[in-house]
Scaffold this motif. Structure first.
Motif, short mmCIF file in Angstrom:
data_model
loop_
_atom_site.label_atom_id
_atom_site.label_comp_id
_atom_site.label_asym_id
_atom_site.label_seq_id
_atom_site.Cartn_x
_atom_site.Cartn_y
_atom_site.Cartn_z
N PRO A 154 0.56 -0.82 0.10
CA PRO A 154 -0.01 -0.02 -0.23
C PRO A 154 1.04 1.49 0.47
O PRO A 154 0.52 2.61 -0.57
CB PRO A 154 -1.11 0.01 1.16
N ILE A 155 2.20 1.47 0.65
CA ILE A 155 3.12 2.26 0.87
C ILE A 155 3.03 2.69 -0.57
O ILE A 155 3.15 4.71 -1.23
CB ILE A 155 4.63 2.67 1.79
N SER A 156 3.63 2.25 -1.30
CA SER A 156 4.63 1.92 -3.10
C SER A 156 3.04 2.43 -4.19
O SER A 156 3.54 2.71 -4.88
CB SER A 156 4.86 0.66 -3.54
N GLN A 157 2.11 2.20 -4.15
CA GLN A 157 0.58 3.02 -4.05
C GLN A 157 1.32 3.85 -4.13
O GLN A 157 0.07 4.71 -5.16
CB GLN A 157 -0.83 1.90 -4.10
N LEU A 158 0.87 4.76 -3.13
CA LEU A 158 0.89 6.20 -2.64
C LEU A 158 2.19 7.07 -3.63
O LEU A 158 2.28 7.86 -3.42
CB LEU A 158 1.12 6.47 -1.85
N ALA A 159 3.18 6.03 -3.28
CA ALA A 159 4.53 6.80 -3.71
C ALA A 159 5.22 5.61 -4.36
O ALA A 159 5.75 4.59 -4.48
CB ALA A 159 5.58 6.78 -2.65
N PRO A 160 4.59 5.94 -5.88
CA PRO A 160 5.52 4.58 -7.14
C PRO A 160 6.13 4.98 -7.58
O PRO A 160 7.24 6.06 -7.40
CB PRO A 160 4.10 4.77 -7.73
N THR A 161 7.71 3.74 -7.71
CA THR A 161 8.65 3.64 -8.78
C THR A 161 8.63 2.87 -10.20
O THR A 161 8.89 1.90 -10.02
CB THR A 161 9.20 3.11 -8.16
N PRO A 162 8.29 3.98 -10.95
CA PRO A 162 8.26 3.48 -12.78
C PRO A 162 9.05 3.09 -12.96
O PRO A 162 9.48 1.89 -13.74
CB PRO A 162 7.17 4.97 -12.36
N ASN A 163 10.08 3.49 -12.85
CA ASN A 163 11.27 2.98 -13.29
C ASN A 163 12.29 1.87 -12.80
O ASN A 163 12.80 0.91 -14.07
CB ASN A 163 12.47 4.05 -13.18
N ILE A 164 12.30 1.76 -11.73
CA ILE A 164 12.31 0.15 -10.93
C ILE A 164 11.75 -0.72 -11.27
O ILE A 164 11.01 -1.81 -12.33
CB ILE A 164 12.53 0.52 -9.34
N ASP A 165 10.25 -0.33 -11.80
CA ASP A 165 9.20 -0.87 -12.08
C ASP A 165 9.97 -1.13 -13.57
O ASP A 165 8.97 -2.81 -14.30
CB ASP A 165 7.28 -0.56 -12.01
N ARG A 166 9.75 -0.81 -14.42
CA ARG A 166 10.69 -1.27 -15.83
C ARG A 166 10.93 -2.71 -15.52
O ARG A 166 10.87 -3.27 -16.59
CB ARG A 166 11.04 0.22 -16.62
N ILE A 167 12.51 -2.33 -14.67
CA ILE A 167 12.33 -3.96 -15.04
C ILE A 167 12.18 -4.85 -15.08
O ILE A 167 12.31 -5.52 -15.84
CB ILE A 167 13.94 -3.66 -13.93
N ALA A 168 11.25 -4.90 -14.00
CA ALA A 168 10.16 -6.07 -13.88
C ALA A 168 9.15 -6.06 -14.69
O ALA A 168 9.06 -7.83 -14.75
CB ALA A 168 9.58 -5.59 -12.68
N GLU A 169 9.19 -5.22 -15.62
CA GLU A 169 8.02 -5.15 -16.55
C GLU A 169 9.05 -6.28 -17.50
O GLU A 169 7.94 -7.24 -18.09
CB GLU A 169 7.61 -4.83 -17.28
N LYS A 170 10.29 -6.29 -18.17
CA LYS A 170 11.01 -6.52 -18.70
C LYS A 170 11.92 -7.82 -18.09
O LYS A 170 12.67 -8.60 -18.96
CB LYS A 170 11.92 -5.72 -19.14
N GLY A 171 11.39 -8.29 -16.88
CA GLY A 171 11.76 -9.29 -15.87
C GLY A 171 11.57 -10.04 -15.43
O GLY A 171 10.38 -10.71 -15.24
N VAL A 172 12.64 -10.06 -14.58
CA VAL A 172 12.30 -11.29 -13.02
C VAL A 172 11.75 -10.46 -11.76
O VAL A 172 12.84 -10.46 -11.31
CB VAL A 172 12.43 -12.41 -12.77
N VAL A 173 10.63 -10.42 -11.26
CA VAL A 173 10.50 -10.00 -9.63
C VAL A 173 10.61 -11.07 -8.48
O VAL A 173 10.52 -12.19 -8.57
CB VAL A 173 9.23 -8.95 -8.99
N PHE A 174 11.95 -10.96 -7.72
CA PHE A 174 12.05 -12.11 -6.66
C PHE A 174 10.70 -11.64 -6.34
O PHE A 174 11.08 -11.08 -4.56
CB PHE A 174 13.38 -12.52 -6.28
N ASP A 175 9.88 -12.88 -5.46
CA ASP A 175 9.31 -12.58 -4.46
C ASP A 175 9.73 -13.21 -2.74
O ASP A 175 9.04 -12.79 -1.81
CB ASP A 175 8.17 -13.19 -4.22
N GLN A 176 10.57 -13.78 -2.79
CA GLN A 176 10.83 -14.41 -2.00
C GLN A 176 12.94 -14.40 -1.86
O GLN A 176 13.53 -15.05 -1.92
CB GLN A 176 11.00 -15.51 -1.18
N ALA A 177 13.04 -12.71 -1.86
CA ALA A 177 14.51 -12.60 -1.92
C ALA A 177 14.67 -12.56 -0.24
O ALA A 177 14.25 -11.34 0.11
CB ALA A 177 15.04 -12.29 -2.54
N PHE A 178 16.16 -12.61 0.37
CA PHE A 178 16.78 -12.19 1.39
C PHE A 178 18.46 -12.46 1.48
O PHE A 178 18.96 -12.83 1.10
CB PHE A 178 16.46 -13.35 2.31
#
Length: 526
Positions: A53-77
């Motif tokens: 929810p925080i990021s929906q109010l303060a989005p990161t459109p450019n980092i999201d560009r990497i996600a759109e063409k790549g892979v998001v790791f949901d369990q990275a530690f």
């Protein structure tokens, strides 16, 4: 005859030229470029690709560009949630206990090989820019341009390969300047046949969250949602949660953290109080006037209508999140500059680009800011990777990955053999969706840095895809305080917010026993 001969000659030259060009392109395609962007203390909660929810109010459109063409790791530690150990782990592919940098300020074994050294031997041009912050010199980098210590947000000082150890001050904002330096280096490298590995290490959004002057007023009209555990009472935990010094309620400094300069008599830790004028003295007169104008109304409103109790905690939380997100806004903007450069110069398809952080960060969860703890928001880190010519984009991975895997992945994508002393594994098989891949089902964590800022007690533990076992260990032989020797166990499926410690619940006895066996090989490092 003569004309036919000339035609044949020119045809031959043309064909040979085409072959040479094709060979050059093949040569380049065999050695991909690598850009590794790592911010400092960037929470996954403030990257909009993760949907918090925080990021929906303060989005990161450019980092999201990497996600759109790549892979998001949901369990990275991470394996140790603090800056210098995490940086050493990135470079070596080893657990802290193996590379030696277990604590914040010391310990790295300088004889350990960095992935950059292996890349250099394989013909890569390598460079690192920004926050180095390690007790050894950069190794394996063709060029470096790094901050003094942790760096300053405003008008920071840098030293590079040619300044003979001298730091030189530059006017501007740290996040922007690091990108300026990196792009200037890329401009010299883009047409060379040798591949490059560019490492960009941002200071932001590290405490004390000092925004670029142009963003001082950003998000001031936004009310960010409070986490459900902002007022966590820790009732199922041990004594260690009563002695830490990282709470939003009691430990965010009014001046240093919340930018309220007029409250000079509020007690706070000396290093924080003393650091404030050092940070502000970096601003010149014109810059300081812009700063004062932006925060003037905030100071006045707070001093005239100072809230109390839970309302005061909520006020502190909003001030903290707003400034944090302002610094993230600059990071995202600079990621966009890098992506645009790659596209404009035809480097996009043959470049693996990665965005990550040196660890996670609390956005008020459990009433906390900072990192260090093994709880999810600190333990978990953002990780987004793209490599357009080789990896299918636009999907998410739920595999348990860790920062020990970063160095092996970099070497693997470069076609360099992974050394046997690295503890991590390459992520490339995950990225390529290897159906026969056998992957880990458990992660190990250890935090050693005590006594230190934050007063977080040493602890270690294991996490599976469902369960987490933590052992808080009293390592001070002088105190022998048994109350600090405490176990916690969480069923993350039933309790994702980690509020209910069920270590003593009989129904979990079997799985706890199994996890204790798995943790044994790591206990000796504590």
């Amino acid at each position: 005859m003569r004309n036919n001969f000339l035609l044949l000659l020119f045809s031959s030259l043309f064909i040979n030229t085409q072959i040479a060009d094709a060979q050059t392109k093949v040569k380049k395609s065999k050695k991909p470029n690598i850009i590794w962007i790592m911010s400092d203390d960037h929470s996954f909660q403030t990257i909009s690709a993760y949907g918090h929810p925080i990021s929906q109010l303060a989005p990161t459109p450019n980092i999201d560009r990497i996600a759109e063409k790549g892979v998001v790791f949901d369990q990275a530690f991470v394996e140790n949630s603090i800056c210098t150990p995490s940086r050493a782990t990135l470079l070596t592919g080893m657990y802290s206990k193996n590379h030696g940098q277990t604590h914040f300020g010391y310990g790295l074994d300088s004889s350990k090989m960095f992935y950059s050294e292996y890349l250099q031997k394989a013909g890569y041009h390598t460079a690192v820019f920004g926050k180095w912050h390690l007790p050894v010199e950069p190794k394996g980098f063709t060029y470096y341009d790094i901050f003094e210590d942790q760096g300053d947000y405003y008008n920071p000082t840098f030293r590079n390969s040619s300044t003979n150890g001298k730091y030189i001050q530059e006017k501007g904002y740290a996040t922007t300047l690091v990108t300026d330096h990196a792009l200037a280096w890329l401009d010299k490298e883009k047409d060379k046949e040798e591949p490059f590995c560019l490492v960009i290490l941002h200071k932001a959004p590290h405490r004390n969250w000092m925004p670029d002057l142009k963003y001082l007023n950003a998000y001031e009209d936004v009310t960010f949602p409070e986490p459900p555990t902002l007022f966590d009472d820790y009732k199922t935990r041990g004594e260690q949660m009563k002695v830490h010094e990282l709470s939003v309620a009691n430990h965010l400094g009014y001046a240093f953290d919340l930018k309220v300069e007029a409250l000079k008599d509020v007690p706070t830790q000396d290093y924080i109080r003393d650091s404030w004028p050092l940070a502000m003295n970096r601003l010149d007169g014109e810059q300081r006037a812009i700063w004062d104008k932006a925060y003037e109304n905030i100071h006045r409103d707070f001093l005239l209508n100072k809230p109390t109790g839970k309302e005061l905690v909520s006020w502190k939380y909003q001030r903290y999140i707003r400034d944090y997100c302002k610094t993230v806004k600059s990071v995202d903007e600079e990621v966009g500059r890098i992506l645009n450069y790659l596209k404009q110069n035809g480097l996009e398809d043959n470049t693996m680009i990665v965005y990550t952080s040196d660890q996670g960060f609390f956005m008020g969860e459990h009433g906390l800011y900072d990192k260090r703890f093994m709880y999810e928001e600190s333990f978990r880190t953002p990780l987004i990777m793209s490599y357009p010519s080789q990896i299918e984009g636009g999907w998410r991975s739920d595999k348990l990955v860790q920062n020990i895997d970063f160095a092996p992945t970099i070497l693997d994508v470069a076609g360099v053999a992974i050394p046997k002393d690295m503890d991590g594994k390459s992520l490339i098989p995950i990225l390529k969706k290897d159906k026969n891949l056998k992957w880990r089902d458990m992660l190990y964590y250890a935090y050693y840095d005590y006594p230190a800022v934050g007063a977080v007690r040493p602890h270690y533990g294991v996490r599976t895809d469902r369960y987490k076992l933590i052992h808080w260990k009293n390592i001070d032989p002088k105190t022998k305080l048994s109350e600090f020797d405490h176990w916690e166990f969480y069923d993350l499926k039933k309790d994702p917010q980690e509020t209910n410690n069920v270590y003593n619940k009989p129904s979990y006895g079997k799985i706890i026993k199994t996890l204790k066996e798995q943790i044994k090989p790591f206990e000796k490092s504590m």
